[in-house]
Design a protein around this motif. Structure first.
Motif, PDB file in Angstrom:
ATOM      1  N   ILE A  27       0.752  -1.214   0.072  1.00 37.71           N
ATOM      2  CA  ILE A  27      -0.126   0.243   0.106  1.00 37.71           C
ATOM      3  C   ILE A  27       0.783   1.241   0.217  1.00 37.71           C
ATOM      4  O   ILE A  27       1.889   1.355   1.032  1.00 37.71           O
ATOM      5  CB  ILE A  27      -0.943   0.261   1.123  1.00 37.71           C
ATOM      6  CG1 ILE A  27      -1.875  -1.039   1.148  1.00 37.71           C
ATOM      7  CG2 ILE A  27      -2.072   1.275   1.169  1.00 37.71           C
ATOM      8  CD1 ILE A  27      -2.670  -1.318   2.355  1.00 37.71           C
ATOM      9  N   SER A  28       0.554   2.236  -0.883  1.00 36.43           N
ATOM     10  CA  SER A  28       1.421   3.463  -1.074  1.00 36.43           C
ATOM     11  C   SER A  28       1.293   4.209   0.289  1.00 36.43           C
ATOM     12  O   SER A  28      -0.094   4.527   0.638  1.00 36.43           O
ATOM     13  CB  SER A  28       1.234   4.042  -2.389  1.00 36.43           C
ATOM     14  OG  SER A  28       2.007   5.188  -2.516  1.00 36.43           O
ATOM     15  N   GLY A  29       2.418   4.560   0.685  1.00 37.70           N
ATOM     16  CA  GLY A  29       2.187   5.957   1.635  1.00 37.70           C
ATOM     17  C   GLY A  29       2.997   7.134   1.427  1.00 37.70           C
ATOM     18  O   GLY A  29       4.261   7.448   1.447  1.00 37.70           O
ATOM     19  N   THR A  30       2.087   7.982   0.701  1.00 37.56           N
ATOM     20  CA  THR A  30       2.672   9.393   0.511  1.00 37.56           C
ATOM     21  C   THR A  30       2.958  10.054   1.629  1.00 37.56           C
ATOM     22  O   THR A  30       2.502   9.960   2.823  1.00 37.56           O
ATOM     23  CB  THR A  30       1.537  10.014  -0.640  1.00 37.56           C
ATOM     24  OG1 THR A  30       0.443  10.096  -0.043  1.00 37.56           O
ATOM     25  CG2 THR A  30       1.777   9.450  -1.725  1.00 37.56           C
ATOM     26  N   LEU A  31       3.523  11.357   1.618  1.00 39.24           N
ATOM     27  CA  LEU A  31       3.929  12.184   2.889  1.00 39.24           C
ATOM     28  C   LEU A  31       2.632  12.366   3.617  1.00 39.24           C
ATOM     29  O   LEU A  31       1.675  13.032   2.968  1.00 39.24           O
ATOM     30  CB  LEU A  31       4.689  13.240   2.234  1.00 39.24           C
ATOM     31  CG  LEU A  31       5.558  14.144   3.179  1.00 39.24           C
ATOM     32  CD1 LEU A  31       6.588  13.296   3.687  1.00 39.24           C
ATOM     33  CD2 LEU A  31       6.246  15.336   2.603  1.00 39.24           C
ATOM     34  N   GLY A  41       8.127  11.572   6.396  1.00 44.63           N
ATOM     35  CA  GLY A  41       9.179  12.297   5.524  1.00 44.63           C
ATOM     36  C   GLY A  41      10.519  12.031   6.300  1.00 44.63           C
ATOM     37  O   GLY A  41      10.638  11.534   7.241  1.00 44.63           O
ATOM     38  N   PRO A  42      11.650  12.400   5.398  1.00 45.05           N
ATOM     39  CA  PRO A  42      11.693  13.541   4.285  1.00 45.05           C
ATOM     40  C   PRO A  42      11.302  12.668   2.933  1.00 45.05           C
ATOM     41  O   PRO A  42      10.896  13.283   2.055  1.00 45.05           O
ATOM     42  CB  PRO A  42      12.880  14.091   4.280  1.00 45.05           C
ATOM     43  CG  PRO A  42      13.786  12.718   4.954  1.00 45.05           C
ATOM     44  CD  PRO A  42      13.018  12.021   6.116  1.00 45.05           C
ATOM     45  N   SER A  43      11.151  11.304   2.905  1.00 43.73           N
ATOM     46  CA  SER A  43      11.012  10.770   1.603  1.00 43.73           C
ATOM     47  C   SER A  43       9.348  11.074   1.257  1.00 43.73           C
ATOM     48  O   SER A  43       8.548  11.038   2.266  1.00 43.73           O
ATOM     49  CB  SER A  43      11.055   9.164   1.527  1.00 43.73           C
ATOM     50  OG  SER A  43      12.517   8.928   1.948  1.00 43.73           O
ATOM     51  N   ASN A  44       9.344  11.320   0.044  1.00 46.36           N
ATOM     52  CA  ASN A  44       8.063  11.544  -0.475  1.00 46.36           C
ATOM     53  C   ASN A  44       6.974  10.422  -0.361  1.00 46.36           C
ATOM     54  O   ASN A  44       5.728  10.506  -0.295  1.00 46.36           O
ATOM     55  CB  ASN A  44       8.042  12.232  -1.821  1.00 46.36           C
ATOM     56  CG  ASN A  44       8.641  13.663  -1.795  1.00 46.36           C
ATOM     57  OD1 ASN A  44       8.203  14.409  -0.727  1.00 46.36           O
ATOM     58  ND2 ASN A  44       9.255  14.125  -2.788  1.00 46.36           N
ATOM     59  N   SER A  45       7.466   9.277  -0.753  1.00 49.12           N
ATOM     60  CA  SER A  45       6.567   8.230  -0.926  1.00 49.12           C
ATOM     61  C   SER A  45       7.407   6.920  -0.632  1.00 49.12           C
ATOM     62  O   SER A  45       8.584   6.663  -1.162  1.00 49.12           O
ATOM     63  CB  SER A  45       6.083   7.928  -2.376  1.00 49.12           C
ATOM     64  OG  SER A  45       5.098   6.990  -2.669  1.00 49.12           O
TER      65      SER A  45
END
Length: 460
Positions: free
Chosen positions: A343-347, A416-420
């Motif tokens: 499952i994608s986890g955006t910021l 963060g800091p990673s965007n995704s």
């Protein structure tokens, strides 16, 4: 047959039926109807032996009643009549330990043509309060899951003479060893952070369901499984039974796993317990002497007896809870778990625990098991070598009173800091037989179950 004799015969059948029904319908007791997987009377498969049991105040197995059933002319004879005294004893124990319900276990054996069919146990629950009307329960047993042993084979192991015994045998499970450990930190949300990003997680247990819930009892059964090292699904049957204790519990906590820490987990405190039993066939000779011989079948129970409570607010009991950075000291074997769909986890966007359940339980009714906490792994470490290594694969689930809601909810979030990043929940690499409750009764379904809940965080 003349009309008068026919009337007397039919009247006799009616009286026998009424008396039979009354005998298995004790006031304040329970009628337990035993069926095979097709819904037919279990006594149609052979002579049935049974034991009815519960857990005592310390979580040990306590036998309430035992007996046998046989098919009779015009009557299936497949119903156990549990007396009110036996049922009230289980209810009294439940009230003493603060449970809303009493656990009732049922062991069943079938003997046919010199072969003993040992079936995995089943269970049901009754309210802890006194009742006048009898409770009727239907339990289904699948003969394909039975462990088969010939009586001749058992007697040969025991050195019984070829002529055997004149009296019919009976069967029982005996506890060989058990251990319980109090105030143990039980991981309920484990985060393994493999990215250069902070990961936040929260586990809310029993906070949203507004119903009483409790931990399930898990049993593993097979032939001489105490001697096995590796878990083998083809020879070890794992089944989930009812709940050891129920109430309006609530617990959980939050945790932030920094990018440099890699691991963290949310925990609750409770008493964990295992029971190791062996099966015996017992016979009485013409002199009244009893000889009991092990059949080779063994079983292990894993369960949570109770939770450590910090306070009660209204009718809600708060479970001692917390969070710790670092890897849990109790690890589910990596070779017996696999990643669920990612499952994608955006910021700063939450990914909900219910979404992981949806991935793992897709196409099944497995939600009644909820999350599988690694009680087997905890007990395998704490037992000091008294448990076989494969026991670490055993998990214990949480169930709500109506079996339709998730006990543990919450979410994880990429801060963060990673965007995704991508979140994966871990699930068992083998299936567990869990009870699925419908309006028309209970069925069992084999599903993969969530582990931990163990969430791994990766890139991509």
């Amino acid at each position: 047959m003349k009309r008068g004799k026919l009337a007397v015969f039919l009247l006799g059948l009616m009286v026998a039926g009424v008396l039979g029904y009354a005998r298995v319908t004790p006031i304040g007791g329970a009628r337990v109807v035993l069926l095979d997987e097709t819904g037919n009377a279990l006594t149609g498969q052979g002579k049935v032996y049974y034991t009815v049991w519960t857990f005592d105040e310390r979580g040990s197995i306590k036998v309430l009643e035992k007996g046998s059933l046989e098919k009779r002319l015009f009557f299936s004879g497949n119903t156990i009549g549990i007396t009110s005294n036996a049922l009230n004893e289980a209810k009294m124990i439940a009230r003493k330990i603060g449970s809303k319900t009493a656990f009732i276990g049922v062991d069943v054996w079938i003997v046919k043509n010199g072969v003993v069919y040992t079936l995995p146990p089943d269970s049901f629950e009754v309210t802890a309060q006194q009742e006048t009307l009898p409770k009727t329960v239907k339990l289904k047993f699948n003969l394909k899951e039975a462990k088969k042993t010939t009586t001749a084979e058992i007697e040969k192991k025991a050195g019984v003479q070829p002529q055997g015994y004149l009296n019919p045998p009976w069967f029982e499970w005996r506890t060989v060893r058990e251990q319980r450990f109090q105030n143990v930190k039980i991981p309920v949300l484990i985060i393994h952070n493999n990215v250069w990003s902070e990961v936040f997680g929260t586990a809310d247990i029993g906070i949203t369901v507004q119903k009483y819930w409790g931990p399930d009892v898990t049993v593993a059964m097979g032939d001489e499984i105490s001697e096995k090292v590796e878990f083998d699904p083809s020879s070890i049957t794992v089944k989930v039974l009812g709940r050891s204790i129920t109430n309006y519990f609530a617990g959980g906590d939050d945790i932030t796993v920094p990018k440099e820490d890699f691991w963290g987990y949310v925990w609750i405190k409770g008493t964990v317990h295992y029971i190791y039993q062996k099966e015996y066939m017992c016979e009485r000779n013409s002199l009244g002497q009893v000889t009991c011989s092990p059949t080779g079948n063994e079983r292990y129970f894993a369960k949570i007896d109770n939770f450590a409570i910090t306070g009660t607010y209204g009718n809600v009991k708060n479970i001692a809870s917390g969070a710790t950075l670092g890897k849990p000291p109790y690890n589910f074997p990596s070779e017996w778990m696999k990643k669920s769909g990612g499952i994608s986890g955006t910021l700063n966007k939450p990914v909900y625990i219910a979404d992981f359940y949806g991935k793992i339980y897709a196409g099944s009714d497995g939600h009644s098991f909820d999350v599988g906490v690694p009680i087997g792994a905890i007990l395998e470490v704490l037992s000091g070598g008294n448990l076989p290594p494969w026991f670490a694969t055993i998990t214990v689930g949480f169930s709500v009173s109506d079996y339709s809601s998730y006990v543990m909810l919450g979410h994880v979030k990429n801060k963060g800091p990673s965007n995704s990043v991508t979140f994966h929940a871990m699930e068992s690499n083998y299936t567990v037989e869990i009870p699925v409750h419908h309006w028309y009764g209970t069925t069992y379904e084999k599903v993969n179950v969530p582990i931990g809940l163990y969430v791994e965080v990766n890139y991509g």
